[in-house]
Design a protein around this motif. Structure first.
Motif, mmCIF file in Angstrom:
data_model
loop_
_atom_site.group_PDB
_atom_site.id
_atom_site.type_symbol
_atom_site.label_atom_id
_atom_site.label_comp_id
_atom_site.label_asym_id
_atom_site.label_seq_id
_atom_site.Cartn_x
_atom_site.Cartn_y
_atom_site.Cartn_z
ATOM 1 N N MET A 1 92.618 33.031 -35.124
ATOM 2 C CA MET A 1 91.322 33.619 -34.843
ATOM 3 C C MET A 1 91.427 33.194 -33.383
ATOM 4 O O MET A 1 91.472 31.884 -33.130
ATOM 5 N N THR A 2 90.880 34.087 -32.492
ATOM 6 C CA THR A 2 90.611 33.734 -31.012
ATOM 7 C C THR A 2 89.330 33.453 -30.706
ATOM 8 O O THR A 2 88.776 34.789 -30.850
ATOM 9 N N LEU A 3 88.932 32.583 -30.021
ATOM 10 C CA LEU A 3 87.707 32.360 -29.780
ATOM 11 C C LEU A 3 87.186 32.403 -28.195
ATOM 12 O O LEU A 3 86.041 32.482 -27.822
ATOM 13 N N GLY A 4 88.130 32.546 -27.384
ATOM 14 C CA GLY A 4 87.913 32.410 -26.106
ATOM 15 C C GLY A 4 87.954 30.838 -25.544
ATOM 16 O O GLY A 4 87.647 30.001 -26.273
ATOM 17 N N PRO A 5 88.139 30.810 -24.175
ATOM 18 C CA PRO A 5 88.441 29.487 -23.659
ATOM 19 C C PRO A 5 87.304 28.730 -23.652
ATOM 20 O O PRO A 5 87.263 27.669 -23.893
ATOM 21 N N LEU A 6 85.973 29.285 -23.595
ATOM 22 C CA LEU A 6 84.817 28.327 -23.587
ATOM 23 C C LEU A 6 84.808 27.766 -24.955
ATOM 24 O O LEU A 6 84.357 26.492 -24.998
ATOM 25 N N ASP A 114 77.967 28.734 -37.256
ATOM 26 C CA ASP A 114 79.191 29.289 -38.039
ATOM 27 C C ASP A 114 79.658 30.417 -37.122
ATOM 28 O O ASP A 114 79.481 31.469 -36.697
ATOM 29 N N LEU A 115 81.028 30.076 -36.691
ATOM 30 C CA LEU A 115 82.028 30.954 -35.738
ATOM 31 C C LEU A 115 82.860 31.964 -36.487
ATOM 32 O O LEU A 115 83.439 32.762 -35.856
ATOM 33 N N GLY A 116 82.853 31.637 -37.770
ATOM 34 C CA GLY A 116 83.735 32.672 -38.657
ATOM 35 C C GLY A 116 84.961 31.664 -38.980
ATOM 36 O O GLY A 116 85.208 30.818 -38.283
ATOM 37 N N ALA A 117 85.721 32.327 -40.051
ATOM 38 C CA ALA A 117 87.102 31.492 -40.297
ATOM 39 C C ALA A 117 86.915 30.021 -40.432
ATOM 40 O O ALA A 117 87.930 29.207 -40.224
ATOM 41 N N ASN A 118 85.825 29.477 -40.985
ATOM 42 C CA ASN A 118 85.637 28.048 -41.260
ATOM 43 C C ASN A 118 85.591 27.451 -40.124
ATOM 44 O O ASN A 118 85.945 26.168 -40.169
#
Length: 191
Positions: A1-6, A114-118
């Motif tokens: 899962m890619t969340l971005g650098p921030l 919750d950002l997803g993927a636990n």
């Protein structure tokens, strides 16, 4: 899962705090992405609980796990109560050394986003973000206040916000900020 650098930088800072057994939560622009309308923010703002007299230990523990952004970051942290760190990717991470009774309550009211993927990122509550933004009172902060009011609306405990904000504004001798906050509520929620 890619969340971005921030978000990656925030999660890295949170992991550093957890590994040092330091309570923390995200505040500032990244918390606005949870509670208001997402907007550009260049860095991560974090608050950590520090018992009086433990500032040196906490600053050293954080900087042992996070890259300092300036020379002699520990001395700066002791003087300003801000640890200036950065992620491996160069994202600024500003860590406030918190310990005032209000800041303890902020930590107690914080919750996991919750950002997803636990994957979870601990942030301050929407109400505490309103308090911080109204207290700061800059143009971008008022824009954030409006976006939080618009997005969270009637779910907000505005009595809590007023109770927490009043003594802070009295100490700052800035009653006009309370008036502006009430105008924002009237324009946003009372129409």
């Amino acid at each position: 899962m890619t969340l971005g650098p921030l978000l990656e930088a925030a999660l890295g800072a949170q992991a550093a705090c957890k590994s040092a057994d330091i309570r923390c939560c995200v505040i500032g622009g990244l918390a606005v992405q949870r509670w208001g309308e997402p907007r550009y923010t260049a860095d991560v703002d974090l608050s950590v609980l520090v018992e009086s007299g433990q500032e040196l230990r906490i600053a050293q523990a954080l900087l042992a796990r996070l890259q300092p952004r300036i020379a002699d970051a520990v001395t700066f942290a002791l003087r300003s109560r801000i640890v200036l760190a950065q992620s491996p990717g160069g994202i600024g991470v500003d860590i406030a050394l918190a310990g005032l009774p209000y800041e303890v309550r902020v930590m107690e009211r914080s919750s996991d986003w919750d950002l997803g993927a636990n994957v979870f990122l601990r942030t301050c509550s929407a109400e505490d973000l309103l308090v911080m933004k109204a207290f700061a009172g800059r143009d971008k902060d008022w824009a954030d206040v409006t976006s939080i009011l618009e997005r969270q609306g009637r779910h907000l405990d505005l009595d809590l916000v007023r109770r927490e904000l009043a003594p802070l504004l009295a100490a700052k001798e800035a009653p006009g900020l309370a008036d502006e906050f009430e105008r924002r509520i009237a324009r946003t929620l009372d129409h």
